[in-house]
Design a protein around this motif. Structure first.
Motif: not given
Ligand code: NAP
Length: 245
Positions: A201, A232-234
């Motif tokens: 990630t 986070p985007r993840d």
């Protein structure tokens, strides 16, 4: 450089607290930092001209001694805290729950009580609470950490209401996965297990969170950012993580 007054940051010997101390110093605050590991605290303080003072937020006498050393204070960043273990409720360790409650909730309470008179006297005070996505979504294994951060969020909402009419803002920052020593501490020093949390990630960095704190405390005095939830985007929530191949 702007003279923004004094900012106190707890738990600044590593991770988010250290990054916040650096960033607030760069923004023109006089920075005072506290944590238990004084050697590491001094390494953070020295290059930015901050004051490093010993602080254990779980010890009322330590909090009192720390507060007595600090004159004025305009911003208090209650960052000290963390998680211990990932045990389910069924087999959870009561002592770990106690420690999490003591540092994340009661530690924040002690610091806030000790500094409210100084924040009020500044005429433009600001309390920043370090919450977590764990304060929003319970997750299997979150257990005692969820309970502590949910408790902290409740305290933050109560305080916001109690301080209506006072010149003190109250803000909560709720990050998702940030790669710091957080997971190493959570897993009792097991580096491998900690690294696996972030594997595949792109997690947040401590600087990403410090950036949000700097934003929140540099808004005009009439603007109160109540809550800032960032991931986070993840990541779409605790346990909802996208891992790259
Ligand atoms: P970290 O690198 O382990 O930093 C934790 C800091 O808290 C250290 O400076 C530690 O210093 C201090 N601390 C712990 N207990 C303390 C006590 N009793 N008295 C004074 N200081 C104490 O982890 P981090 O990620 O930066 O964590 C900072 C905060 O962010 C915590 O409240 C954590 O719950 C929250 N958070 C972290 C994440 C994440 O994914 N990393 C996500 C959401 C929220 P000493 O050991 O030297 O005292």
């Amino acid at each position: 450089m702007a003279d923004r007054g004094t900012a106190v940051v707890t738990g600044a010997s590593s991770g988010i607290g250290a990054a916040t101390a650096r960033r607030l110093a760069a923004e023109g605050f006089e920075v005072v930092i506290g944590a238990r590991r004084l050697d590491r605290l001094r390494e953070v303080a020295e290059p930015i001209g901050a004051r490093a003072l010993p602080l254990d937020v779980t010890d009322p006498a330590s909090v009192q001694a720390f507060a007595a050393e600090v004159g004025d204070c305009r911003v208090l960043v209650n960052n000290a805290g963390g998680a211990f273990g990932l045990d389910p409720v069924a087999t959870s360790d009561e002592e770990q729950w106690r420690q999490m409650y003591d540092s994340n909730v009661l530690g924040t309470l002690r610091m806030t009580k000790a500094f409210l008179p100084k924040l009020e006297a500044s005429g433009d005070g600001h309390v920043v609470m370090m919450g977590s996505v764990a304060a929003w979504e319970p997750y299997a294994g979150g257990a005692g950490y969820n309970v502590a951060k949910f408790g902290l969020r409740a305290m933050t909402r109560v305080l916001r209401e109690e301080l209506l009419g006072h010149p003190i803002r109250v803000s909560e920052i709720d990050p998702g996965m940030v790669e710091t020593d957080f997971s190493v501490v959570r897993f009792g020093g097991d580096q491998e297990r900690a690294a696996a949390v972030y594997e595949g990630t792109t997690p947040l960095t401590a600087d990403d969170v410090a950036d949000c704190i700097a934003f929140v405390v540099t808004r005009p005095s009439h603007v109160n950012i109540d809550t800032l939830l960032l991931m986070p985007r993840d990541q779409a929530g605790p346990g909802k993580v996208h891992r790259h191949d």
